[in-house]
Design a protein around this motif. Structure first.
Motif, mmCIF file in Angstrom:
data_model
loop_
_atom_site.group_PDB
_atom_site.id
_atom_site.type_symbol
_atom_site.label_atom_id
_atom_site.label_comp_id
_atom_site.label_asym_id
_atom_site.label_seq_id
_atom_site.Cartn_x
_atom_site.Cartn_y
_atom_site.Cartn_z
ATOM 1 N N ASP A 2 16.283 27.934 -18.838
ATOM 2 C CA ASP A 2 17.025 28.964 -19.567
ATOM 3 C C ASP A 2 16.751 28.870 -21.069
ATOM 4 N N TYR A 3 16.659 27.644 -21.562
ATOM 5 C CA TYR A 3 16.445 27.416 -22.993
ATOM 6 C C TYR A 3 15.417 26.306 -23.203
ATOM 7 N N ASP A 4 14.789 26.336 -24.362
ATOM 8 C CA ASP A 4 13.998 25.173 -24.780
ATOM 9 C C ASP A 4 14.932 24.055 -25.209
ATOM 10 N N VAL A 5 15.937 24.426 -26.022
ATOM 11 C CA VAL A 5 16.880 23.437 -26.571
ATOM 12 C C VAL A 5 18.302 23.950 -26.393
ATOM 13 N N ILE A 6 19.162 23.097 -25.891
ATOM 14 C CA ILE A 6 20.601 23.368 -25.866
ATOM 15 C C ILE A 6 21.288 22.367 -26.784
ATOM 16 N N ILE A 7 22.117 22.880 -27.682
ATOM 17 C CA ILE A 7 22.901 22.045 -28.598
ATOM 18 C C ILE A 7 24.333 22.023 -28.083
ATOM 19 N N LEU A 8 24.863 20.841 -27.854
ATOM 20 C CA LEU A 8 26.241 20.705 -27.400
ATOM 21 C C LEU A 8 27.140 20.442 -28.597
ATOM 22 N N GLY A 9 28.015 21.393 -28.898
ATOM 23 C CA GLY A 9 28.926 21.260 -30.029
ATOM 24 C C GLY A 9 28.531 22.164 -31.172
ATOM 25 N N GLY A 14 26.134 20.543 -35.375
ATOM 26 C CA GLY A 14 25.549 21.486 -34.427
ATOM 27 C C GLY A 14 25.016 22.735 -35.105
ATOM 28 N N CYS A 15 25.778 23.275 -36.058
ATOM 29 C CA CYS A 15 25.321 24.463 -36.797
ATOM 30 C C CYS A 15 24.091 24.138 -37.637
ATOM 31 N N SER A 16 24.068 22.936 -38.210
ATOM 32 C CA SER A 16 22.922 22.524 -39.012
ATOM 33 C C SER A 16 21.673 22.403 -38.144
ATOM 34 N N MET A 17 21.821 21.842 -36.941
ATOM 35 C CA MET A 17 20.687 21.736 -36.022
ATOM 36 C C MET A 17 20.181 23.127 -35.622
#
Length: 461
Positions: A2-9, A14-17
């Motif tokens: 579904d995604y290359d990268v999933i950020i948890l949080g 998280g917003c910076s990532m």
């Protein structure tokens, strides 16, 4: 996948990532359990930028040093508040001050001076002459971390990052042929890389960290007073009893006083602590007082399962604002090792312009009112926030959906009246803009309705 990268949080890290990763041609998703991003950011939206002299860990100091080097550039990119403000750090003994001063010099920190409190008093009358010593530093400052987080979230959203709000992760599992499956209370997702910015390890989803233990309390007091000509420095004082008080000028020209202590303080006790530094002030000048935990969890990137595509950023720490750029940069490097990612040539780094009535001159105000009359209707008298600003905070990319979201984005309800004049107006605007009943407007999270029921007699209103 579904995604290359999933950020948890969807907190500050998280917003910076999301902001940094969307500069590459990657399909990115971010999962946040709350209604809004940046729920982990301090309520007062003001943080002290450290020079690193009081940080014992050399590794954390290096992160602070690298991040500080990028602050000017980052604040300009995001168009958010950052101001360099010199500071005085007062220590109870000469020995302690000399120890810190030597460490600062050994680390190559420039722009610092070791002074007696009598010498410091000549530069700032709020520092009382005593037997103690102070270090004057020109390398400190003040930022608005919530503005940083929301700005990065808006830019990430405009560059294609998918935000999944109100979804709580319930399970994380490796896939047999590579990749990771993330299960939430609403959906299942797969990704090649998962970046976790919340607490817990790879297989632990929930862990209670909300209990405030000993040595982990911070009492905060926001004071409404014109300190423009009175408090020109950040003042941090280490007391003999182990408590630490910090006075921080804010972007709204108020004063944020924070006391690190081992026991809760009543209003009168906290006020007395602040008055010991700046002198007496009337109690009605206090806008907000609250208590929260002083987080000291280690700052690190756990790359134990990095080969599997799982990266954990641990940053539940009071200094996270100070290490953000360097910490994110290191984590992005680990993510990119899993891809042959190219730069996103269509990256749009500017977010939509916003207007704050209290920061504009009369000519600018008249001009914006001609364009949108809502900017001429004052909603919050204490903080000078207009209907136009509130509407904009809701309609923006990743806009506010709760009272707390509007409050943090605009500064409304932070004033002396604590929302007694403007709260119902804010709820009405939210209901209108979100096409909801006022009964469905939440304060900050699920089941936090501000209005629980209507009075039958007034049902026609």
């Amino acid at each position: 996948m579904d995604y290359d990268v999933i950020i948890l949080g969807g907190g500050l890290v998280g917003c910076s990532m999301a902001y940094e990763l969307c500069k590459y041609n990657l399909n990115i998703g971010i999962i946040e359990k709350n209604f809004d991003v940046a729920e982990d950011v301090a309520l007062f939206n003001s943080s002290l930028i450290l020079d690193g002299k009081d940080i014992k860990d050399d590794r954390v100091f290096e992160l602070i040093r690298r991040s500080n080097m990028k602050l000017d550039e980052l604040s300009e990119e995001l168009d958010v508040f950052y101001e360099k403000v010199p500071s005085f750090t007062v220590y109870p003994s000469r020995e302690k001050a000399e120890e810190i001063y030597k460490r600062a010099k050994d680390r190559g920190i420039e722009g610092i001076s070791l002074l007696s409190t009598k010498e410091a008093n000549k530069m700032n009358h709020n520092i009382k002459p005593s037997e103690g010593y102070a270090i004057y530093s020109m390398n400190t400052g003040v930022i608005s971390p919530y503005d940083y987080a929301t700005a990065m979230a808006e830019i990430a959203y405009d560059n294609g990052v998918s935000f999944r709000l109100e979804e709580e992760v319930t399970d994380i599992q490796d896939l047999p042929r590579g990749g990771i499956k993330v299960t939430t209370n609403k959906n299942r997702y797969t990704a090649r890389v998962v970046v976790r910015t919340t607490f817990g390890d790879k297989y632990t989803i929930k862990k209670d960290l909300d209990t405030v233990g000993p040595d982990n309390i911070v009492e905060n007091m926001l004071i409404e007073k014109d300190f423009l000509n009175e408090v020109k420095h950040i003042i941090k004082e280490y007391k003999d009893n182990g408590e630490v008080i910090t006075l921080l000028p804010t972007s709204t020209n108020k004063l944020l006083a924070s006391l690190q202590t081992t026991s809760s303080k009543e209003f009168s006790q906290m006020k007395k602590e602040v008055e010991s530094v700046i002198g007496p002030f009337p109690p009605e000048r206090v806008d907000i007082i609250n208590e929260n935990r002083y987080w000291t969890e280690p700052i690190m990137i756990d790359s134990e399962y990095q080969e599997d595509g799982y990266i954990h950023i641990q940053s539940k720490n009071y200094a996270v604002d100070n290490v953000l750029s360097a910490l994110t940069s290191d984590a992005v490097e680990l993510v990119l090792q899993h891809f042959k990612a190219t730069s996103n040539n269509d990256f749009e780094g500017k977010r939509r312009k916003y207007y704050r009535f209290r920061e504009m001159n009369d000519e600018e105000r008249n001009e914006i009112i001609k364009i949108d009359p809502k900017y001429g209707k004052m909603i919050c008298l204490c903080s000078n926030v207009t209907e136009g600003e509130i509407v904009d905070s809701i309609r923006r990319p990743m806009g506010a959906r709760t009272v707390e979201g509007v409050r943090r984005r605009t500064g409304t309800i932070f004033g002396r009246c604590q929302g007694s004049y403007c709260l119902t107006k804010v709820i009405g605007i939210l209901a209108r803009e979100l096409h909801k009943s006022p009964l469905d407007i939440m304060n900050d999270k699920k089941d936090s309705q501000v209005i629980f029921a209507r009075i039958k007699e007034f049902d026609s209103m």
